[in-house]
Design an enzyme around this catalytic site. Structure first.
Site: not given
Ligand SMILES: *[C@@H]1O[C@H](CO)[C@@H](O)[C@H](O)[C@H]1NC(C)=O
Ligand SMILES: *[C@@H]1O[C@H](CO)[C@@H](O)[C@H](O)[C@H]1NC(C)=O
Length: 483
Positions: A316, A214
């Site tokens: 994820e 991220e």
């Protein structure tokens, strides 16, 4: 509702056996000409739960086999995951000439020991590298491999603490970029060196290396309780280039660089669009997280990946909904619109609804499986590696074809009022045979049914159907099917 379900099913089967048409609330037609990719599998990230529970062979059996596993007074149908994501740690407790890691807030279960403990030498055989750390996470990876896991990804949440401006692998104080400019290439050296060492010493050949987690998000801050790091687009491109080179230099040219594990589909699109053709050419797969749940332009990410000839992994996914409703809805949308070739859950053991098995990772305690576990089992036990993903004609239905066994697998969910779903296989050259048994499994998200199997469903001509109570996920396996 119960009585209606019972009589409805009997009536449907009765009519079906006579070959008469049935009135179903929904009909979906599976398209055998479609091909949304060859399924690479289902996975989980290790990291925190792997560090704490890495010696638990019962958990390895539960997550990495399809066996029926005794666990805490119950029997769980193993998930049969075949992908493991191993986290390259960013923490270490040593002092480098009086300098130590800065974080006070990273939880001990989330402080993953890294291997490159000081900057003196990049040689993996020097004392700058400590290969004995992180034994538990590696042990779970070995247990997974012994049970058949065949795809491994190395991923990083932060560069080693000493590569960070504030020596804190939780992030910068303002959530901005934390890697020191002179360590950008070293982050790539770190990961490539682990990949090489794993190949030579652990018997693990990583399929891919993901250097970011991220990276465009700005919530990776120094006071966080987990490792994390923001990277600008410009820095991402430098890391990607360097990582490709470092892997090649170590004879690992077939290990892909995956990127960028952005938090949402939309961020993944914008990050991809900001890379030029040189950088895109160094990326072997697009990884994206599924935290946008049922929102976001999955379609745009799929278009971008297809245009580049790349596959997508939902690398994820996690949520706090222990019923599995959010998971089923998001995952079915992934099948219908994102078309990933693999899908991996975040923490298999966790609290507050996040785990597949409930547990307090920090305290090292385990509890029972959540309903979400059984919802995921509907998918992972049936849609298997190597199957061809088909267009199911409905965004609440996933379909996969097993060419070796000539078997069609369908997983479908219903969150509306109870209704029949009618599955039309008439477009198949061999849509099984009239009257043939269709194996069925059902999970009721809001009642006690966990993962029940039934033999009450049959082909009626080129169709079959099943009654779906509200909040149910059902899987069907149809044999003797040819595309
Ligand atoms: C520690 O400092 C000494 C003296 O400046 C230096 O020679 C040595 O390389 C340093 N060690 C590390 C790990 O940086
Ligand atoms: C892409 O960006 C990189 C890094 O900024 C640069 O070195 C490369 O020349 C660029 N390639 C193209 C095709 O513009």
């Amino acid at each position: 509702m119960r009585l209606l379900l019972h009589t409805g099913l009997l009536a449907a089967i009765g009519i079906g056996l006579t070959g008469s048409p049935v009135v179903a609330d929904i009909t979906t037609t599976i398209n055998p000409a479609s091909n949304r990719g060859s399924w690479e599998g289902w996975g989980v990230s290790l990291a925190w739960w792997g560090k704490i529970f890495g010696t638990r062979s019962d958990l390895a059996d539960i997550f990495f086999t399809k066996n029926l596993v005794s666990y805490s007074g119950s029997t769980l149908p193993g998930l049969g995951l075949n992908i493991v994501r191993y986290n390259a740690g960013a923490s270490s407790s040593n002092s480098i000439n009086g300098t130590t890691m800065a974080s006070n807030s990273i939880l001990s279960s989330r402080k993953i020991d890294g291997y490159w403990i000081d900057w003196t030498s990049s040689s993996p055989s020097s004392s700058s590298w400590s290969w004995g750390v992180d034994t538990n996470q590696r042990n779970m990876m070995a247990l997974a491999k012994a049970r058949g896991v065949d795809r491994f990804e190395l991923f990083s949440n932060s560069p080693m603490w000493w590569m960070c401006s504030n020596h804190n692998p939780a992030g910068a104080s303002d959530g901005g970029e934390n890697i020191q400019s002179w360590n950008i290439a070293n982050h790539a050296v770190y990961l490539a060196t682990i990949a090489k060492y794993a190949h030579d010493n652990w018997g693990i050949t990583f399929t891919s290396v993901e250097p970011f987690n991220e990276p465009s998000s700005s919530w990776w801050k120094s006071t966080n309780n987990q490792e994390g790091s923001h990277f600008s687009i410009a820095t991402q491109t430098q890391v990607i280039s360097a990582l490709r080179t470092e892997l090649n230099n170590r004879g690992l040219s077939s290990t892909a660089v995956s990127a960028s594990d952005e938090n949402t589909y939309d961020l993944a699109v914008s990050t991809w669009n900001s890379f030029n053709s040189t950088i895109r050419g160094k990326i072997g797969r697009i990884n994206v997280h599924g935290y946008q749940q049922t929102s976001g332009r999955r379609d745009l990410l799929y278009s971008a990946a297809s245009a580049a000839g790349l596959k997508i992994w939902n690398s994820e996914y996690g949520d706090s909904d222990a019923t599995g409703t959010q998971l089923a809805q998001s995952l079915l949308l992934d099948f219908s619109t994102l078309h990933p070739t693999a899908w991996t859950y975040w923490q298999a053991v966790d609290g507050s609804g996040w785990g597949l098995i409930t547990g307090d990772v920090e305290a090292g305690s385990l509890s029972s499986a959540t309903k979400k576990y059984f919802v995921l089992a509907q998918f992972t036990r049936h849609i298997r590696e190597g199957m061809r993903i088909l267009d199911s004609g409905n965004s609440a239905v996933a379909a996969a074809y097993d060419a070796t066994n000539r078997k069609l697998v369908i997983v479908a969910a219903n969150f509306n009022s109870g209704q029949y779903i009618n599955f039309d296989l008439s477009k198949f050259s061999q849509p099984s045979t009239n009257g043939a048994a269709v194996a069925r499994w059902s999970t009721h998200l809001t009642s006690s049914e966990q993962y029940a199997s039934y033999s009450d469903t049959v082909m009626s001509g080129t169709k079959f159907w099943s009654y779906f109570d509200q909040n149910t996920v059902q899987t069907f396996e149809v044999n003797n099917v040819s595309l």
